[in-house]
Write a protein that holds these residues in place. Structure first.
Motif, PDB file in Angstrom:
ATOM      1  N   PHE A 163       8.656   8.361   0.227  1.00 23.12           N
ATOM      2  CA  PHE A 163       9.102   9.742   0.133  1.00 23.12           C
ATOM      3  C   PHE A 163       9.465  10.252   1.523  1.00 23.12           C
ATOM      4  CE2 PHE A 163       7.969  14.318   0.124  1.00 23.12           C
ATOM      5  CZ  PHE A 163       8.864  14.762  -0.833  1.00 23.12           C
ATOM      6  N   GLU A 164      10.661  10.832   1.672  1.00 21.10           N
ATOM      7  CA  GLU A 164      11.102  11.359   2.964  1.00 21.10           C
ATOM      8  C   GLU A 164      10.848  12.852   3.005  1.00 21.10           C
ATOM      9  OE1 GLU A 164      14.893  10.068   4.408  1.00 21.10           O
ATOM     10  OE2 GLU A 164      14.737   8.192   3.310  1.00 21.10           O
ATOM     11  N   TYR A 165       9.778  13.245   3.668  1.00 23.50           N
ATOM     12  CA  TYR A 165       9.406  14.646   3.774  1.00 23.50           C
ATOM     13  C   TYR A 165      10.085  15.247   4.990  1.00 23.50           C
ATOM     14  CZ  TYR A 165       6.560  18.836   3.522  1.00 23.50           C
ATOM     15  OH  TYR A 165       6.152  20.127   3.401  1.00 23.50           O
ATOM     16  N   PRO A 166      10.777  16.384   4.810  1.00 28.09           N
ATOM     17  CA  PRO A 166      11.418  17.021   5.974  1.00 28.09           C
ATOM     18  C   PRO A 166      10.355  17.609   6.902  1.00 28.09           C
ATOM     19  CG  PRO A 166      11.714  18.349   3.988  1.00 28.09           C
ATOM     20  CD  PRO A 166      11.027  17.083   3.565  1.00 28.09           C
ATOM     21  N   THR A 167      10.174  16.988   8.053  1.00 31.09           N
ATOM     22  CA  THR A 167       9.080  17.362   8.950  1.00 31.09           C
ATOM     23  C   THR A 167       9.260  18.740   9.589  1.00 31.09           C
ATOM     24  OG1 THR A 167      10.140  16.169  10.767  1.00 31.09           O
ATOM     25  CG2 THR A 167       8.509  14.971   9.449  1.00 31.09           C
ATOM     26  N   ASP A 168      10.460  19.326   9.473  1.00 27.79           N
ATOM     27  CA  ASP A 168      10.674  20.674  10.002  1.00 27.79           C
ATOM     28  C   ASP A 168      10.508  21.750   8.925  1.00 27.79           C
ATOM     29  OD1 ASP A 168      12.959  19.767   8.698  1.00 27.79           O
ATOM     30  OD2 ASP A 168      14.339  20.803  10.041  1.00 27.79           O
ATOM     31  N   LEU A 169      10.065  21.345   7.743  1.00 25.60           N
ATOM     32  CA  LEU A 169       9.849  22.280   6.645  1.00 25.60           C
ATOM     33  C   LEU A 169       8.604  23.127   6.891  1.00 25.60           C
ATOM     34  CD1 LEU A 169      10.708  23.108   3.683  1.00 25.60           C
ATOM     35  CD2 LEU A 169       8.990  21.467   2.925  1.00 25.60           C
ATOM     36  N   VAL A 170       8.741  24.434   6.703  1.00 26.94           N
ATOM     37  CA  VAL A 170       7.607  25.352   6.746  1.00 26.94           C
ATOM     38  C   VAL A 170       7.548  26.025   5.378  1.00 26.94           C
ATOM     39  CG1 VAL A 170       6.596  27.392   7.814  1.00 26.94           C
ATOM     40  CG2 VAL A 170       7.876  25.747   9.216  1.00 26.94           C
ATOM     41  N   VAL A 171       6.427  25.855   4.705  1.00 28.73           N
ATOM     42  CA  VAL A 171       6.244  26.448   3.379  1.00 28.73           C
ATOM     43  C   VAL A 171       5.398  27.706   3.535  1.00 28.73           C
ATOM     44  CG1 VAL A 171       5.278  26.111   1.070  1.00 28.73           C
ATOM     45  CG2 VAL A 171       6.402  24.199   2.246  1.00 28.73           C
ATOM     46  N   ARG A 172       5.892  28.802   2.987  1.00 21.88           N
ATOM     47  CA  ARG A 172       5.114  30.041   2.969  1.00 21.88           C
ATOM     48  C   ARG A 172       4.510  30.181   1.580  1.00 21.88           C
ATOM     49  NH1 ARG A 172       4.931  35.667   5.198  1.00 21.88           N
ATOM     50  NH2 ARG A 172       3.843  36.804   3.544  1.00 21.88           N
ATOM     51  N   VAL A 173       3.213  30.461   1.544  1.00 22.24           N
ATOM     52  CA  VAL A 173       2.494  30.618   0.283  1.00 22.24           C
ATOM     53  C   VAL A 173       1.910  32.026   0.238  1.00 22.24           C
ATOM     54  CG1 VAL A 173       0.579  29.787  -1.129  1.00 22.24           C
ATOM     55  CG2 VAL A 173       1.921  28.157   0.227  1.00 22.24           C
ATOM     56  N   ASP A 174       2.213  32.735  -0.853  1.00 20.63           N
ATOM     57  CA  ASP A 174       1.635  34.050  -1.102  1.00 20.63           C
ATOM     58  C   ASP A 174       0.773  33.951  -2.357  1.00 20.63           C
ATOM     59  OD1 ASP A 174       2.914  35.996   0.859  1.00 20.63           O
ATOM     60  OD2 ASP A 174       4.660  34.941   0.059  1.00 20.63           O
ATOM     61  N   ILE A 175      -0.488  34.301  -2.239  1.00 22.35           N
ATOM     62  CA  ILE A 175      -1.378  34.330  -3.397  1.00 22.35           C
ATOM     63  C   ILE A 175      -1.141  35.658  -4.094  1.00 22.35           C
ATOM     64  CG2 ILE A 175      -3.769  34.318  -4.169  1.00 22.35           C
ATOM     65  CD1 ILE A 175      -4.420  32.585  -1.684  1.00 22.35           C
ATOM     66  N   ILE A 176      -0.705  35.599  -5.357  1.00 24.95           N
ATOM     67  CA  ILE A 176      -0.311  36.818  -6.061  1.00 24.95           C
ATOM     68  C   ILE A 176      -1.271  37.196  -7.192  1.00 24.95           C
ATOM     69  CG2 ILE A 176       2.114  36.612  -5.428  1.00 24.95           C
ATOM     70  CD1 ILE A 176       2.657  35.436  -8.208  1.00 24.95           C
ATOM     71  N   GLU A 177      -2.198  36.295  -7.511  1.00 21.77           N
ATOM     72  CA  GLU A 177      -3.178  36.582  -8.559  1.00 21.77           C
ATOM     73  C   GLU A 177      -4.400  35.711  -8.324  1.00 21.77           C
ATOM     74  OE1 GLU A 177      -3.606  35.600 -13.306  1.00 21.77           O
ATOM     75  OE2 GLU A 177      -1.613  36.101 -12.562  1.00 21.77           O
ATOM     76  N   ILE A 178      -5.574  36.252  -8.606  1.00 24.28           N
ATOM     77  CA  ILE A 178      -6.822  35.504  -8.464  1.00 24.28           C
ATOM     78  C   ILE A 178      -7.581  35.592  -9.776  1.00 24.28           C
ATOM     79  CG2 ILE A 178      -9.098  35.496  -7.349  1.00 24.28           C
ATOM     80  CD1 ILE A 178      -7.458  34.778  -5.190  1.00 24.28           C
ATOM     81  N   GLY A 179      -8.104  34.450 -10.214  1.00 19.58           N
ATOM     82  CA  GLY A 179      -8.965  34.413 -11.390  1.00 19.58           C
ATOM     83  C   GLY A 179     -10.320  33.849 -10.996  1.00 19.58           C
ATOM     84  N   GLU A 180     -11.114  33.569 -12.002  1.00 20.68           N
ATOM     85  CA  GLU A 180     -12.481  33.101 -11.742  1.00 20.68           C
ATOM     86  C   GLU A 180     -12.506  31.793 -10.953  1.00 20.68           C
ATOM     87  OE1 GLU A 180     -16.390  31.724 -14.255  1.00 20.68           O
ATOM     88  OE2 GLU A 180     -15.075  33.256 -15.100  1.00 20.68           O
ATOM     89  N   ASN A 181     -11.675  30.831 -11.320  1.00 20.64           N
ATOM     90  CA  ASN A 181     -11.664  29.556 -10.608  1.00 20.64           C
ATOM     91  C   ASN A 181     -10.226  29.098 -10.305  1.00 20.64           C
ATOM     92  OD1 ASN A 181     -10.839  28.883 -13.185  1.00 20.64           O
ATOM     93  ND2 ASN A 181     -11.984  26.974 -13.243  1.00 20.64           N
ATOM     94  N   TYR A 182      -9.332  30.051 -10.127  1.00 21.99           N
ATOM     95  CA  TYR A 182      -7.938  29.696  -9.855  1.00 21.99           C
ATOM     96  C   TYR A 182      -7.250  30.829  -9.099  1.00 21.99           C
ATOM     97  CZ  TYR A 182      -6.335  33.042 -13.328  1.00 21.99           C
ATOM     98  OH  TYR A 182      -6.062  34.206 -13.994  1.00 21.99           O
ATOM     99  N   TYR A 183      -6.066  30.486  -8.592  1.00 20.20           N
ATOM    100  CA  TYR A 183      -5.164  31.528  -8.102  1.00 20.20           C
ATOM    101  C   TYR A 183      -3.747  31.128  -8.452  1.00 20.20           C
ATOM    102  CZ  TYR A 183      -4.404  28.593  -3.869  1.00 20.20           C
ATOM    103  OH  TYR A 183      -4.121  27.579  -2.985  1.00 20.20           O
ATOM    104  N   VAL A 184      -2.863  32.097  -8.479  1.00 20.86           N
ATOM    105  CA  VAL A 184      -1.438  31.853  -8.701  1.00 20.86           C
ATOM    106  C   VAL A 184      -0.756  32.085  -7.371  1.00 20.86           C
ATOM    107  CG1 VAL A 184       0.651  32.554  -9.943  1.00 20.86           C
ATOM    108  CG2 VAL A 184      -1.572  32.535 -11.125  1.00 20.86           C
TER     109      VAL A 184
END
Length: 148
Positions: free
Chosen positions: A89-110
């Motif tokens: 797998f060729e992963y683009p090493t200059d990739l920056v992923v932004r993650v926003d947590i938009i929901e939280i549950g008892e044992n999970y998040y979205v």
């Protein structure tokens, strides 16, 4: 007019910072991604401090990322190292992923993810697990990754 005031008050009361994201900053998690052909890719995530390790056994991939928390419920992931890559797998090493947590549950998040290289967002349910070696691979409709 009163309706709009209530909407504003409700949205302010339930901002992402009020979700309780602190409980999801570290731990072991999984994401189930159902492919177009019906097959599943399960990503196991181990996050501690400023490091996140992601493993996808189905394709023999294991990578390490640097985690930078931007706020209580938002962080970025930057590639650090490919540990195992059986499928080439060729992963683009200059990739920056932004993650926003938009929901939280008892044992999970979205989370809603976006990146600096691709013009799309992805939402998925991330389940917190106590022992990733004994996780059921059964798909639930709410575990499926959705592309927008």
């Amino acid at each position: 007019m009163v309706f709009y005031v209530w909407v504003l008050i409700f949205s302010l009361m339930n901002s992402p910072e009020d979700l309780g994201c602190e409980s999801m900053k570290e731990g072991e998690f999984k994401i189930i991604d159902v492919q177009d052909d019906g097959s599943k890719l399960v990503t196991f995530i181990e996050r501690k401090g400023n490091e996140q390790i992601e493993t996808v056994e189905e394709i023999g991939l294991k990578m390490s990322f640097e985690v930078v928390w931007l706020s209580e419920c938002a962080y970025t992931l930057e590639w650090k190292e490919t540990i195992r890559n059986e499928a080439g797998f060729e992963y683009p090493t200059d990739l920056v992923v932004r993650v926003d947590i938009i929901e939280i549950g008892e044992n999970y998040y979205v989370q809603r993810s976006s990146s600096n290289l691709y013009d799309f967002t992805k939402e998925c349910k991330v389940v917190k697990v106590s022992n990733p070696q004994f996780i059921s691979m059964e798909k639930s409709s709410t575990d499926v990754v959705r592309h927008f």
